[in-house]
Scaffold this motif. Sequence first.
Motif, PDB file in Angstrom:
ATOM      1  N   ILE A 109       0.855  -1.016   0.205  1.00 26.56           N
ATOM      2  CA  ILE A 109       0.069   0.100  -0.129  1.00 26.56           C
ATOM      3  C   ILE A 109       0.753   1.201  -0.022  1.00 26.56           C
ATOM      4  O   ILE A 109       0.560   2.256  -0.738  1.00 26.56           O
ATOM      5  N   GLN A 110       1.886   1.463   0.628  1.00 28.03           N
ATOM      6  CA  GLN A 110       3.002   2.419   0.853  1.00 28.03           C
ATOM      7  C   GLN A 110       3.387   2.655  -0.428  1.00 28.03           C
ATOM      8  O   GLN A 110       3.496   3.701  -0.951  1.00 28.03           O
ATOM      9  N   GLU A 111       4.019   1.589  -1.177  1.00 31.55           N
ATOM     10  CA  GLU A 111       4.548   1.750  -2.726  1.00 31.55           C
ATOM     11  C   GLU A 111       3.662   2.450  -3.562  1.00 31.55           C
ATOM     12  O   GLU A 111       4.215   2.918  -4.450  1.00 31.55           O
ATOM     13  N   LYS A 112       2.345   2.094  -3.380  1.00 33.41           N
ATOM     14  CA  LYS A 112       1.343   2.433  -4.423  1.00 33.41           C
ATOM     15  C   LYS A 112       0.547   3.906  -4.025  1.00 33.41           C
ATOM     16  O   LYS A 112       0.022   4.307  -4.883  1.00 33.41           O
ATOM     17  N   ASP A 113       0.684   4.232  -2.891  1.00 35.74           N
ATOM     18  CA  ASP A 113      -0.032   5.619  -2.485  1.00 35.74           C
ATOM     19  C   ASP A 113       0.570   6.672  -3.120  1.00 35.74           C
ATOM     20  O   ASP A 113       1.727   6.800  -3.418  1.00 35.74           O
ATOM     21  N   GLN A 114      -0.345   7.666  -3.778  1.00 35.26           N
ATOM     22  CA  GLN A 114       0.151   8.777  -4.177  1.00 35.26           C
ATOM     23  C   GLN A 114       0.208   9.923  -3.181  1.00 35.26           C
ATOM     24  O   GLN A 114       0.541  10.987  -3.880  1.00 35.26           O
ATOM     25  N   GLY A 115      -0.040   9.883  -2.196  1.00 39.69           N
ATOM     26  CA  GLY A 115       0.011  11.079  -1.290  1.00 39.69           C
ATOM     27  C   GLY A 115       1.335  11.047  -0.351  1.00 39.69           C
ATOM     28  O   GLY A 115       2.434  10.598  -0.837  1.00 39.69           O
ATOM     29  N   THR A 116       1.083  11.475   1.042  1.00 34.92           N
ATOM     30  CA  THR A 116       2.185  11.638   1.787  1.00 34.92           C
ATOM     31  C   THR A 116       2.139  10.424   2.922  1.00 34.92           C
ATOM     32  O   THR A 116       2.884  10.869   4.092  1.00 34.92           O
ATOM     33  N   ALA A 117       1.071   9.675   2.790  1.00 33.77           N
ATOM     34  CA  ALA A 117       0.767   8.988   4.154  1.00 33.77           C
ATOM     35  C   ALA A 117       1.884   7.956   4.452  1.00 33.77           C
ATOM     36  O   ALA A 117       2.753   7.337   3.583  1.00 33.77           O
ATOM     37  N   GLU A 118       1.881   7.603   5.627  1.00 37.19           N
ATOM     38  CA  GLU A 118       2.908   6.474   6.162  1.00 37.19           C
ATOM     39  C   GLU A 118       1.927   5.451   6.611  1.00 37.19           C
ATOM     40  O   GLU A 118       0.970   5.375   7.319  1.00 37.19           O
ATOM     41  N   TYR A 119       2.326   3.831   6.115  1.00 42.20           N
ATOM     42  CA  TYR A 119       1.423   2.882   6.434  1.00 42.20           C
ATOM     43  C   TYR A 119       2.311   1.953   7.166  1.00 42.20           C
ATOM     44  O   TYR A 119       3.544   1.828   6.768  1.00 42.20           O
ATOM     45  N   GLY A 120       1.847   1.164   7.997  1.00 41.07           N
ATOM     46  CA  GLY A 120       2.650   0.287   8.703  1.00 41.07           C
ATOM     47  C   GLY A 120       1.943  -0.494   9.914  1.00 41.07           C
ATOM     48  O   GLY A 120       0.820  -0.770   9.544  1.00 41.07           O
ATOM     49  N   ILE A 121       2.587  -0.730  10.956  1.00 42.92           N
ATOM     50  CA  ILE A 121       2.125  -1.349  11.980  1.00 42.92           C
ATOM     51  C   ILE A 121       1.148  -0.438  12.703  1.00 42.92           C
ATOM     52  O   ILE A 121       1.586   0.735  13.259  1.00 42.92           O
ATOM     53  N   THR A 122      -0.166  -0.998  13.041  1.00 46.36           N
ATOM     54  CA  THR A 122      -1.269  -0.462  13.770  1.00 46.36           C
ATOM     55  C   THR A 122      -1.646  -1.573  14.781  1.00 46.36           C
ATOM     56  O   THR A 122      -1.251  -2.498  14.694  1.00 46.36           O
ATOM     57  N   LYS A 123      -2.668  -1.169  15.495  1.00 50.77           N
ATOM     58  CA  LYS A 123      -3.258  -1.961  16.414  1.00 50.77           C
ATOM     59  C   LYS A 123      -4.020  -3.066  15.876  1.00 50.77           C
ATOM     60  O   LYS A 123      -4.477  -3.873  16.401  1.00 50.77           O
ATOM     61  N   PHE A 124      -4.123  -2.930  14.379  1.00 50.77           N
ATOM     62  CA  PHE A 124      -4.793  -3.922  13.579  1.00 50.77           C
ATOM     63  C   PHE A 124      -4.112  -4.939  12.949  1.00 50.77           C
ATOM     64  O   PHE A 124      -4.570  -5.569  12.104  1.00 50.77           O
TER      65      PHE A 124
ATOM     66  N   GLN B 252      -6.641   0.393   7.437  1.00 48.08           N
ATOM     67  CA  GLN B 252      -6.161  -0.639   8.518  1.00 48.08           C
ATOM     68  C   GLN B 252      -4.607  -0.483   8.889  1.00 48.08           C
ATOM     69  O   GLN B 252      -4.234  -0.785  10.090  1.00 48.08           O
ATOM     70  N   PHE B 253      -3.777   0.075   7.881  1.00 45.58           N
ATOM     71  CA  PHE B 253      -2.335   0.147   8.435  1.00 45.58           C
ATOM     72  C   PHE B 253      -1.795   1.557   8.049  1.00 45.58           C
ATOM     73  O   PHE B 253      -0.869   1.760   8.218  1.00 45.58           O
ATOM     74  N   TYR B 254      -3.172   2.509   8.197  1.00 46.87           N
ATOM     75  CA  TYR B 254      -2.711   3.928   8.108  1.00 46.87           C
ATOM     76  C   TYR B 254      -2.012   4.400   9.248  1.00 46.87           C
ATOM     77  O   TYR B 254      -2.565   4.245  10.461  1.00 46.87           O
ATOM     78  N   ARG B 255      -0.891   5.091   9.413  1.00 50.25           N
ATOM     79  CA  ARG B 255      -0.414   5.608  10.655  1.00 50.25           C
ATOM     80  C   ARG B 255      -0.170   7.222  10.618  1.00 50.25           C
ATOM     81  O   ARG B 255      -0.603   7.932  11.592  1.00 50.25           O
ATOM     82  N   LYS B 256       0.171   7.891   9.500  1.00 49.41           N
ATOM     83  CA  LYS B 256       0.042   9.423   9.382  1.00 49.41           C
ATOM     84  C   LYS B 256      -0.106   9.891   8.031  1.00 49.41           C
ATOM     85  O   LYS B 256       0.248   9.131   7.159  1.00 49.41           O
ATOM     86  N   GLY B 257      -0.087  10.990   7.763  1.00 52.20           N
ATOM     87  CA  GLY B 257       0.265  11.763   6.651  1.00 52.20           C
ATOM     88  C   GLY B 257      -1.268  11.644   5.661  1.00 52.20           C
ATOM     89  O   GLY B 257      -2.266  11.563   6.016  1.00 52.20           O
ATOM     90  N   ILE B 258      -0.984  12.382   4.434  1.00 52.18           N
ATOM     91  CA  ILE B 258      -2.354  12.569   3.516  1.00 52.18           C
ATOM     92  C   ILE B 258      -2.392  11.058   2.937  1.00 52.18           C
ATOM     93  O   ILE B 258      -1.552  11.032   1.861  1.00 52.18           O
ATOM     94  N   SER B 259      -3.476  10.326   2.799  1.00 57.79           N
ATOM     95  CA  SER B 259      -3.516   9.100   2.210  1.00 57.79           C
ATOM     96  C   SER B 259      -4.285   9.381   0.893  1.00 57.79           C
ATOM     97  O   SER B 259      -5.209  10.284   0.810  1.00 57.79           O
TER      98      SER B 259
END
Length: 462
Positions: free
Chosen positions: A199-214, A388-395
């Motif tokens: 998801i991180q590699e395909k995102d067009q924004g500034t979002a950070e994806y990774g480990i979340t409580k899910f 599910q894996f969103y941490r911060k930034g603009i998705s």
Amino acid sequence: MKMAAGGCWIVFLAAVGLVCGLPPVRWLLVSPDDPVIKTLVALAEREYNSVSGQDDVYRALRIRDVRRQFVSGIRYDFTVFLGRTLCKKGDEELLDNCRLHSLAPLTEIQCKYSMLVFPWVNETKVFEQTCSQEGIIKEENEPSSEQDVLAMKAEDKLLQTLSLFKDFVTTYNKKYKDDEEASMRLQIFSQNLKKAQEIQEKDQGTAEYGITKFSDLTEEEFKTLYLNPLLSSQPSRPMKMALMPTDPPPAQWDWREHGGVTEVKNQGMCGSCWAFSVTGNIEGQWFLKKGSLVSLSEQELVDCDGVDKACAGGLPSNAYEAIEKLGGLESEQDYSYLGHKEQCGFSTNKVSAYINSSVEIPKDESQIAAWLAQNGPISIALNAFAMQFYRKGISHPFRILCNPWMIDHAVLLVGYGDLDGKPFWAIKNSWGTDWGEQGYYYLYRGTGACGMNTMCSSAVID
């Protein structure tokens, strides 16, 4: 002494091997300077001194033949040579400061240890201990090969995953009923790391994806426990169209800065997002019309809305109608959230806010922004593909990955703006402050990202 490992740990590490593609019985050489080895040698010193029957305290002189393999845990085999010190039993706490006896090199003790380390639960077991003063163990040298290099890389990746999983379990206070469930959750966690990276590699924004409580939930579990399939499977109740402002919207707006948004709440493992979206909207409407911000009850809707399906999902349009028929909403304080359906306990004597009707807001994002800035936070629904894996930034997921017609989560639109040239929507979620940006999700604005413009509505208070 020998300690047998439990069968569940064998299942656990076998599963890890399947996840990471690492042969479960392959030995790999380890540097004696590895921090883990230093910890294990300190344990070996304590073990020897506790059972030696000697008055003198012994400490490690050197370490050899260190290797590692995955069996029922991370197994470490090593040989440690122990030398006599000038300290006596009872001084073990000062072991690092114990000076070696002058005869230590001549009376050294050779011990072979096998230890099982379970980093995900901070546990180490002494599997085997054999000590003697006879001979020197022959050092084993394994030929280096491309296969060895690949195995070491796979092992490093596995150890990194185990370390991340350990931190995840600690951070989110995860509790699993047994080793078998822990093994399953580790597999899911490992797979989700890869999904988040994709998801991180395909995102067009500034979002950070990774480990979340899910991160230990499958996609299906996540959807069942936290999302709302009824949003895209059932038609909304028809509502009249909202009157749109004639003036263009300001460049940015955020109702949090104007006192119209309550604290972030947590729906728990209940698909009641629709109730949180609607109460958030009504809280804002009541603030604008009556001048006071009151946290309203989602549990009342879960219990008393006879059309929607409580934790199995619902529609904001139905919820508005239910509130009108009930006569209003109690406060959060009077009708607290439980996260599961109970018998309706609504009392008209405790109504804290009422509504007169509800309206639909057009799909044009400029109009949505204009209405929001003038009239308050908006109940919306979207596709939670990236959440599910969103941490911060603009998705900003690709449209094909975040289908706008497959909306499955209701949230509250509280503002909009622009950051470093990227326009965004500020969205209040209902998964607690330990998710996203203190409970908020920022989504790209202007393309109908993830269907955020397909189900916008608001209550009306006269």
